[in-house]
Design a protein around this motif. Structure first.
Motif, mmCIF file in Angstrom:
data_model
loop_
_atom_site.group_PDB
_atom_site.id
_atom_site.type_symbol
_atom_site.label_atom_id
_atom_site.label_comp_id
_atom_site.label_asym_id
_atom_site.label_seq_id
_atom_site.Cartn_x
_atom_site.Cartn_y
_atom_site.Cartn_z
ATOM 1 N N GLY A 61 -6.004 4.969 -0.480
ATOM 2 C CA GLY A 61 -6.583 4.395 -1.695
ATOM 3 C C GLY A 61 -5.537 4.177 -2.774
ATOM 4 N N LEU A 62 -4.634 5.127 -2.953
ATOM 5 C CA LEU A 62 -3.596 5.009 -3.974
ATOM 6 C C LEU A 62 -2.646 3.854 -3.662
ATOM 7 C CD1 LEU A 62 -2.414 6.231 -6.538
ATOM 8 C CD2 LEU A 62 -1.044 7.764 -5.110
ATOM 9 N N THR A 63 -2.296 3.702 -2.384
ATOM 10 C CA THR A 63 -1.426 2.601 -1.970
ATOM 11 C C THR A 63 -2.068 1.246 -2.267
ATOM 12 O OG1 THR A 63 -0.545 3.972 -0.194
ATOM 13 C CG2 THR A 63 -0.148 1.621 -0.034
ATOM 14 N N LEU A 64 -3.357 1.138 -2.003
ATOM 15 C CA LEU A 64 -4.071 -0.109 -2.290
ATOM 16 C C LEU A 64 -4.002 -0.465 -3.769
ATOM 17 C CD1 LEU A 64 -7.387 -0.058 -0.205
ATOM 18 C CD2 LEU A 64 -5.605 -1.789 -0.157
ATOM 19 N N LEU A 65 -4.226 0.518 -4.633
ATOM 20 C CA LEU A 65 -4.226 0.242 -6.070
ATOM 21 C C LEU A 65 -2.835 -0.171 -6.564
ATOM 22 C CD1 LEU A 65 -6.537 3.083 -7.476
ATOM 23 C CD2 LEU A 65 -7.105 0.687 -7.050
ATOM 24 N N LEU A 66 -1.793 0.537 -6.117
ATOM 25 C CA LEU A 66 -0.431 0.225 -6.568
ATOM 26 C C LEU A 66 0.004 -1.153 -6.085
ATOM 27 C CD1 LEU A 66 1.318 3.681 -6.012
ATOM 28 C CD2 LEU A 66 0.601 2.653 -8.185
ATOM 29 N N LEU A 67 -0.313 -1.475 -4.832
ATOM 30 C CA LEU A 67 0.039 -2.788 -4.288
ATOM 31 C C LEU A 67 -0.736 -3.888 -5.007
ATOM 32 C CD1 LEU A 67 1.840 -4.018 -2.141
ATOM 33 C CD2 LEU A 67 -0.042 -3.788 -0.509
ATOM 34 N N ARG A 72 -2.449 -24.045 -7.792
ATOM 35 C CA ARG A 72 -2.872 -22.773 -8.411
ATOM 36 C C ARG A 72 -3.991 -22.082 -7.611
ATOM 37 N NH1 ARG A 72 -1.433 -25.727 -13.051
ATOM 38 N NH2 ARG A 72 -0.038 -24.555 -14.463
ATOM 39 N N ALA A 73 -4.622 -22.809 -6.690
ATOM 40 C CA ALA A 73 -5.654 -22.201 -5.849
ATOM 41 C C ALA A 73 -5.083 -21.036 -5.045
ATOM 42 C CB ALA A 73 -6.244 -23.244 -4.898
ATOM 43 N N ASP A 74 -3.795 -21.116 -4.709
ATOM 44 C CA ASP A 74 -3.117 -20.043 -3.969
ATOM 45 C C ASP A 74 -3.105 -18.752 -4.791
ATOM 46 O OD1 ASP A 74 -1.232 -19.042 -1.819
ATOM 47 O OD2 ASP A 74 0.056 -18.890 -3.590
ATOM 48 N N ALA A 75 -2.741 -18.845 -6.063
ATOM 49 C CA ALA A 75 -2.693 -17.664 -6.941
ATOM 50 C C ALA A 75 -4.092 -17.132 -7.216
ATOM 51 C CB ALA A 75 -1.997 -18.020 -8.252
ATOM 52 N N ILE A 76 -5.064 -18.040 -7.349
ATOM 53 C CA ILE A 76 -6.447 -17.604 -7.584
ATOM 54 C C ILE A 76 -6.964 -16.815 -6.388
ATOM 55 C CG2 ILE A 76 -8.813 -18.419 -7.909
ATOM 56 C CD1 ILE A 76 -7.614 -20.793 -9.498
ATOM 57 N N ALA A 77 -6.644 -17.302 -5.185
ATOM 58 C CA ALA A 77 -7.040 -16.573 -3.972
ATOM 59 C C ALA A 77 -6.395 -15.193 -3.925
ATOM 60 C CB ALA A 77 -6.662 -17.371 -2.726
ATOM 61 N N THR A 78 -5.156 -15.094 -4.401
ATOM 62 C CA THR A 78 -4.460 -13.806 -4.456
ATOM 63 C C THR A 78 -5.198 -12.833 -5.361
ATOM 64 O OG1 THR A 78 -2.330 -14.892 -4.084
ATOM 65 C CG2 THR A 78 -2.269 -12.662 -4.997
ATOM 66 N N LEU A 79 -5.688 -13.336 -6.519
ATOM 67 C CA LEU A 79 -6.418 -12.464 -7.439
ATOM 68 C C LEU A 79 -7.725 -11.968 -6.813
ATOM 69 C CD1 LEU A 79 -5.816 -14.333 -10.831
ATOM 70 C CD2 LEU A 79 -4.825 -12.145 -10.074
ATOM 71 N N VAL A 80 -8.332 -12.798 -5.961
ATOM 72 C CA VAL A 80 -9.533 -12.358 -5.244
ATOM 73 C C VAL A 80 -9.176 -11.195 -4.307
ATOM 74 C CG1 VAL A 80 -11.285 -13.014 -3.553
ATOM 75 C CG2 VAL A 80 -10.680 -14.599 -5.393
ATOM 76 N N VAL A 81 -8.038 -11.336 -3.610
ATOM 77 C CA VAL A 81 -7.563 -10.264 -2.735
ATOM 78 C C VAL A 81 -7.336 -8.991 -3.538
ATOM 79 C CG1 VAL A 81 -5.727 -9.518 -1.190
ATOM 80 C CG2 VAL A 81 -6.500 -11.885 -1.134
ATOM 81 N N VAL A 82 -6.722 -9.130 -4.713
ATOM 82 C CA VAL A 82 -6.441 -7.971 -5.570
ATOM 83 C C VAL A 82 -7.739 -7.271 -5.970
ATOM 84 C CG1 VAL A 82 -5.619 -7.292 -7.861
ATOM 85 C CG2 VAL A 82 -4.231 -8.807 -6.434
ATOM 86 N N ALA A 83 -8.757 -8.049 -6.315
ATOM 87 C CA ALA A 83 -10.047 -7.463 -6.705
ATOM 88 C C ALA A 83 -10.650 -6.654 -5.551
ATOM 89 C CB ALA A 83 -11.009 -8.562 -7.143
ATOM 90 N N LEU A 84 -10.549 -7.195 -4.330
ATOM 91 C CA LEU A 84 -11.067 -6.479 -3.167
ATOM 92 C C LEU A 84 -10.275 -5.197 -2.909
ATOM 93 C CD1 LEU A 84 -11.633 -9.512 -0.751
ATOM 94 C CD2 LEU A 84 -13.400 -8.151 -1.873
ATOM 95 N N MET A 85 -8.955 -5.283 -3.076
ATOM 96 C CA MET A 85 -8.104 -4.108 -2.885
ATOM 97 C C MET A 85 -8.434 -3.028 -3.911
ATOM 98 S SD MET A 85 -4.502 -6.052 -2.097
ATOM 99 C CE MET A 85 -3.504 -4.597 -1.835
ATOM 100 N N LYS A 113 -11.266 -2.548 -5.476
ATOM 101 C CA LYS A 113 -12.585 -1.973 -5.167
ATOM 102 C C LYS A 113 -12.485 -0.952 -4.025
ATOM 103 C CE LYS A 113 -17.291 -3.341 -3.787
ATOM 104 N NZ LYS A 113 -17.338 -2.614 -2.512
ATOM 105 N N ALA A 114 -11.784 -1.333 -2.964
ATOM 106 C CA ALA A 114 -11.642 -0.432 -1.816
ATOM 107 C C ALA A 114 -10.821 0.806 -2.192
ATOM 108 C CB ALA A 114 -10.986 -1.165 -0.650
ATOM 109 N N GLY A 115 -9.734 0.607 -2.941
ATOM 110 C CA GLY A 115 -8.876 1.725 -3.335
ATOM 111 C C GLY A 115 -9.601 2.720 -4.217
ATOM 112 N N TYR A 116 -10.357 2.200 -5.198
ATOM 113 C CA TYR A 116 -11.118 3.084 -6.091
ATOM 114 C C TYR A 116 -12.159 3.877 -5.301
ATOM 115 C CZ TYR A 116 -14.651 4.569 -9.432
ATOM 116 O OH TYR A 116 -15.565 5.311 -10.132
ATOM 117 N N GLY A 117 -12.846 3.211 -4.369
ATOM 118 C CA GLY A 117 -13.867 3.888 -3.577
ATOM 119 C C GLY A 117 -13.291 5.027 -2.752
ATOM 120 N N LEU A 118 -12.124 4.802 -2.148
ATOM 121 C CA LEU A 118 -11.489 5.843 -1.347
ATOM 122 C C LEU A 118 -11.034 7.023 -2.203
ATOM 123 C CD1 LEU A 118 -9.375 3.712 1.149
ATOM 124 C CD2 LEU A 118 -11.321 5.169 1.707
#
Length: 338
Positions: A107-113, A195-208, A210-215
């Motif tokens: 979980g910590l690795t997910l948040l830092l990344l 810029r769609a590439d960077a927006i997609a990256t931010l979606v990935v970050v949001a998922l990361m 959420k998963a990191g916080y839950g763990l």
């Protein structure tokens, strides 16, 4: 008459039986995790190369997410082997919480990344580079296929373990991230909107995130000896004290040794005419049937005996004078005199 020793022995016996079944399942878990790890590692290496060639941060962030998936599976496999070792020496529970350490590190690795990727994505929103949408789209579609296969593999393992569930959630989130990347790539191909590439990256970050916080939240609860999320200790105490012959329940502790392995200990005072053995068996059966708690240590005493043994001259005998430092509230059956 104290039933502490007998209660503890019964709890360990129940736990030992379920532990044998878990050992058999753990072999299958390791096999499914190893297959998923192979799929992810091979694709991740290819994706990093393609991401650099295509100048796609979304692909690189997906690969970074897959790296955390791979690390989480490696940690899960190591932790499962450590947790399977028998208890000995100073480790009276064995190394079962190695799985929880693995989940917390994950979980910590997910948040830092996620923080680093968010910074890079914002920078690319401001100054978008040239992105090769076609290459990005083909890779993202391949990533969806690989993650579907890996998700299916891990879904076959025992997800009651926070360790396995953490790996499963990582890969499931990665699948959603690849879907987002494929949509972004299609937008780049059709419209040239880089810029769609960077927006997609931010979606990935949001998922990361959420998963990191839950763990971190779930593993933190276990490290802090909190009650399982689906157990309310106050309601549990009231239920126990409502059983026949039970006068009071105090020093009630409910915790998880590791994910999916709850344990309970309590001091139970019964009516002077009550049968301590029968009360203990009744409470153990209730905890096993209604709460799934099989690892129990119940100290059962007659109320009058207990009070007489610890009461000092001039001290009241109608209050909780049996513990110098009571841990938590005492649950009492009010209709009975104390």
């Amino acid at each position: 008459m104290s039933e502490h020793g007998h209660g503890a022995g019964h709890g360990h016996g129940a736990g030992g039986h379920s532990g044998h079944a878990h050992g058999v399942a753990a072999d299958a878990d390791r096999r499914w995790l190893a297959i998923a790890l192979t799929l992810i590692t091979v694709f991740m290496a290819a994706e990093v190369v393609v991401g650099v060639v295509a100048s796609s941060l979304a692909l690189i962030s997906d690969a970074a997410h897959m790296l955390t998936d791979a690390v989480s599976i490696v940690l899960a496999l190591i932790a499962m082997r450590l947790a399977a070792r028998p208890a000995r020496g100073g480790f009276t529970y064995g190394l079962k919480r190695a799985e929880i350490l693995s989940a917390q590190a994950n979980g910590l690795t997910l948040l830092l990344l996620g923080v680093w990727l968010a910074y890079e994505a914002v920078r690319r929103l401001i100054e978008p580079p040239e992105v090769q949408g076609g290459l990005m789209l083909v890779t993202a579609l391949a990533g969806i296929a690989v993650n579907v296969a890996a998700t299916w593999c891990i879904s076959r393992a025992n997800r009651a373990s926070l360790n396995v569930e953490g790996a499963y959630q990582h890969i499931l989130n990665d699948l959603f991230a690849f879907i987002g990347t494929a949509i972004a790539a299609l937008i780049v191909v059709l419209t040239g909107f880089a810029r769609a590439d960077a927006i997609a990256t931010l979606v990935v970050v949001a998922l990361m995130a959420k998963a990191g916080y839950g763990l971190l939240r779930d593993s933190g609860r276990i490290f802090l000896e909190a009650a399982p999320a689906d157990v309310d200790p106050d309601l549990l105490g009231d239920t126990l004290v409502g059983r026949p012959a039970v006068i009071e329940v105090h020093d009630l502790h409910v915790w998880e040794i590791t994910s999916g392995q709850p344990a309970l200990s309590a001091h139970v005072l019964v009516d002077p005419d009550g049968d301590c053995h029968a009360v203990r068996r009744d409470l153990e059966a209730l905890l096993r049937r209604d709460y799934g708690i099989t690892h129990t240590t119940l100290q059962v005493d007659h109320v009058a005996e207990s009070m007489l043994q610890v009461t000092r001259p001039g001290e009241r005998t109608d209050g909780p004078g049996h513990c110098e430092e009571p841990h938590g509230p005492a649950h009492r059956d009010e209709p009975h005199p104390h």
